[in-house]
Design a protein around this motif. Structure first.
Motif, PDB file in Angstrom:
ATOM      1  N   PHE A 112       0.813  11.596   7.829  1.00 12.25           N
ATOM      2  CA  PHE A 112       1.914  11.717   6.885  1.00 12.25           C
ATOM      3  C   PHE A 112       2.155  10.374   6.200  1.00 12.25           C
ATOM      4  O   PHE A 112       1.869   9.322   6.773  1.00 12.25           O
ATOM      5  N   GLY A 113       2.684  10.408   4.989  1.00 14.92           N
ATOM      6  CA  GLY A 113       2.878   9.178   4.228  1.00 14.92           C
ATOM      7  C   GLY A 113       4.113   8.419   4.654  1.00 14.92           C
ATOM      8  O   GLY A 113       5.141   9.019   5.004  1.00 14.92           O
ATOM      9  N   ARG A 114       4.030   7.094   4.644  1.00 15.81           N
ATOM     10  CA  ARG A 114       5.179   6.219   4.856  1.00 15.81           C
ATOM     11  C   ARG A 114       5.268   5.242   3.681  1.00 15.81           C
ATOM     12  O   ARG A 114       4.306   4.542   3.368  1.00 15.81           O
ATOM     13  N   ALA A 190      13.901  -5.886 -14.686  1.00 17.21           N
ATOM     14  CA  ALA A 190      15.018  -6.591 -14.038  1.00 17.21           C
ATOM     15  C   ALA A 190      15.360  -6.035 -12.659  1.00 17.21           C
ATOM     16  O   ALA A 190      16.172  -6.622 -11.940  1.00 17.21           O
ATOM     17  N   ASP A 191      14.764  -4.911 -12.275  1.00 24.18           N
ATOM     18  CA  ASP A 191      15.070  -4.298 -10.981  1.00 24.18           C
ATOM     19  C   ASP A 191      14.498  -5.114  -9.829  1.00 24.18           C
ATOM     20  O   ASP A 191      13.332  -5.504  -9.858  1.00 24.18           O
ATOM     21  N   LYS A 192      15.309  -5.339  -8.830  1.00 24.23           N
ATOM     22  CA  LYS A 192      14.848  -6.024  -7.628  1.00 24.23           C
ATOM     23  C   LYS A 192      14.452  -4.961  -6.600  1.00 24.23           C
ATOM     24  O   LYS A 192      15.172  -4.679  -5.636  1.00 24.23           O
ATOM     25  N   VAL A 193      13.293  -4.368  -6.861  1.00 18.59           N
ATOM     26  CA  VAL A 193      12.796  -3.273  -6.025  1.00 18.59           C
ATOM     27  C   VAL A 193      11.295  -3.433  -5.859  1.00 18.59           C
ATOM     28  O   VAL A 193      10.583  -3.751  -6.816  1.00 18.59           O
ATOM     29  N   GLU A 194      10.817  -3.228  -4.649  1.00 18.41           N
ATOM     30  CA  GLU A 194       9.380  -3.253  -4.371  1.00 18.41           C
ATOM     31  C   GLU A 194       9.007  -1.993  -3.598  1.00 18.41           C
ATOM     32  O   GLU A 194       9.672  -1.625  -2.628  1.00 18.41           O
ATOM     33  N   ILE A 195       7.950  -1.332  -4.051  1.00 20.50           N
ATOM     34  CA  ILE A 195       7.483  -0.095  -3.442  1.00 20.50           C
ATOM     35  C   ILE A 195       6.129  -0.358  -2.777  1.00 20.50           C
ATOM     36  O   ILE A 195       5.205  -0.852  -3.423  1.00 20.50           O
ATOM     37  N   GLN A 196       6.001  -0.016  -1.501  1.00 22.45           N
ATOM     38  CA  GLN A 196       4.748  -0.231  -0.781  1.00 22.45           C
ATOM     39  C   GLN A 196       4.383   1.007   0.031  1.00 22.45           C
ATOM     40  O   GLN A 196       5.228   1.555   0.741  1.00 22.45           O
ATOM     41  N   ASP A 197       3.142   1.429  -0.070  1.00 23.66           N
ATOM     42  CA  ASP A 197       2.605   2.477   0.795  1.00 23.66           C
ATOM     43  C   ASP A 197       2.121   1.807   2.078  1.00 23.66           C
ATOM     44  O   ASP A 197       1.146   1.058   2.077  1.00 23.66           O
ATOM     45  N   ILE A 198       2.815   2.057   3.183  1.00 29.80           N
ATOM     46  CA  ILE A 198       2.487   1.401   4.451  1.00 29.80           C
ATOM     47  C   ILE A 198       1.882   2.391   5.447  1.00 29.80           C
ATOM     48  O   ILE A 198       1.876   2.138   6.654  1.00 29.80           O
ATOM     49  N   THR A 199       1.347   3.495   4.947  1.00 26.10           N
ATOM     50  CA  THR A 199       0.817   4.533   5.828  1.00 26.10           C
ATOM     51  C   THR A 199      -0.250   3.997   6.768  1.00 26.10           C
ATOM     52  O   THR A 199      -0.237   4.261   7.970  1.00 26.10           O
TER      53      THR A 199
END
Length: 425
Positions: A112-114, A190-199
């Motif tokens: 499953f994805g994380r 300007a968004d302080k957001v980081e997206i990471q696939d850690i599966t």
């Protein structure tokens, strides 16, 4: 405590801690010191007051090399593994399903994805991108949320944990990449957001069944028993972090365990040593259908909206604007739901996609099918127009397969708002 070696055979007890036990030589981490102890595996609650500033993340995104291969561990227990590394079966599907009903089963859902969402704006970002109200949640809490299209068609349900520095989302293996890409597209400059696939950097186990609580107590994790769905806490195994949460992607009962691959083998063996029956993905899919949990590519597609899928508990009806919100509000205001998801007890095997018929008229579609607990039992999920069938009614599926419309546990626990008499049917 000084850095010393020990071969004591008694349990290591330091203050108020929680521990997983197993009979093997292990190392323990305490106040920056690695200790070795024979015949005891300890899983201890991480207390924020004793965690150094460099160890505030709930888990390491660059885990140490795997020194205990989980797949080798499950192979030794008779597991059949697919080419993608998914544990399909232990050759005990019937026993595992019985354990999920009457005992306790352990399932490896590492396929499953994380997804890890971090940065100062992560809460507001997810609040705007999915259906749940993230602004009311605090560290250590969790929820289910739904990613939808602008017209409220359902992409997937995500199980979310609110951690100190990030939100962890558990999603279907089918949608992990597309959701990661979608979220990244909505991160503006300007968004302080980081997206990471850690599966691939983590492993995920779930424990299901009425005896799950006892397993947690036996592992000295009883402080989680009785806590709200989504509540999670951090522990350590051999100095490596593990997060244990209440509930899982199929049920509000049971528990989920997120960990480094290096800790996975020891944790898996410990769960089995406490009486958990191993369950493969084939039995898990059967359990999903019987429980009535919608899945992407089956019940969650562009054909059906989030309310037709019955995912009321994952939707905030009073938060501000978010993707799909306008459509959802109209559907509720004007009682616009034309169909809903049901379970269907079948007289014979049926092919997903088969029409559901009442009085010679097509009123819906079968979306999932599985053999029941017995080979003579057949069960499916399907969407049926609200005005044409209710629970207990008889329908025809495909050519001549007789079906009885029934409620299913996952959907039965959903709490739709009180609209009209017909909308609750």
């Amino acid at each position: 405590m000084a850095a010393t070696s020990s071969t004591a055979t008694t349990h290591l007890i330091v203050g108020s801690t929680s521990r997983l036990h197993n009979t093997r030589t292990t190392k323990f981490f305490q106040n920056g010191v690695v200790l070795t102890q024979k015949k005891t595996l300890s899983l201890r609650r991480r207390r924020s007051a004793s965690i150094p500033p460099t160890a505030v993340l709930p888990f390491d995104l660059s885990p140490p090399p795997i020194d205990h291969d989980l797949l080798e561990t499950v192979k030794s227990e008779g597991a059949k593994i697919s080419g993608e590394g998914i544990v399909e079966t232990f050759g005990n599907d019937g026993e595992a399903l019985d354990a999920a009903d009457n005992g306790v089963a352990a399932v490896d859902l590492s396929h499953f994805g994380r997804i890890r969402v971090s940065g100062d704006d992560r809460i507001q970002f997810l609040h705007n991108q999915s259906t749940a109200n993230f602004e009311i949640l605090r560290e250590g809490q969790g929820c289910d949320t739904v990613f939808v299209t602008p017209t409220a068609r359902t992409i997937d349900i995500a199980h979310a944990w609110i951690m100190k520095n990030a939100v962890i989302l558990v999603v279907s293996p089918l949608t992990c990449s597309s959701i990661t890409e979608m979220l990244n597209r909505y991160v503006f400059f300007a968004d302080k957001v980081e997206i990471q696939d850690i599966t691939k950097q983590t492993c995920l186990f779930v424990v299901v069944g009425p005896k799950s609580n006892q397993v947690m107590r036996d592992l000295n994790l009883g402080d989680l028993v009785g806590e709200a769905y989504g509540t999670h806490r951090h522990y350590s195994v051999n100095g490596m972090p593990i997060t244990v949460g209440v509930g899982n992607v199929i049920s509000e009962e049971g528990f989920s365990l997120l960990m480094s691959p290096a800790a996975a083998g020891s944790v898996w063996e410990t769960l089995l040593s406490q009486g958990a029956v191993p369950m493969g993905s084939n039995a898990w899919e059967k359990l999903r259908i019987i429980k009535g949990r919608p899945a992407p590519g089956k019940e969650l597609t562009n054909e059906f909206n989030v309310l037709e899928a019955g995912l009321w508990n994952s939707i905030s009806l009073d938060k501000g604007c978010y993707k799909g919100q306008e459509t959802i509000s109209r559907l509720i205001t004007y009682d616009g739901l034309k169909q809903r998801l049901w379970g269907i007890c079948l007289s014979a095997p049926a092919e997903p996609g088969s029409p559901i018929i009442v009085d010679g008229k097509k009123v819906g579609k079968l979306t999932s099918y599985t053999l029941g607990r017995k080979e003579s039992d057949h069960f499916g999920l399907g969407y049926i127009k609200r005005k044409d069938a209710l629970g207990g009614d008889t329908v025809t599926v495909g050519d001549n397969i007789v079906g009885t419309v029934v409620e299913v546990p996952f959907l039965a626990r959903q709490s739709p708002p009180l609209l009209s008499k017909s909308s609750s049917s």
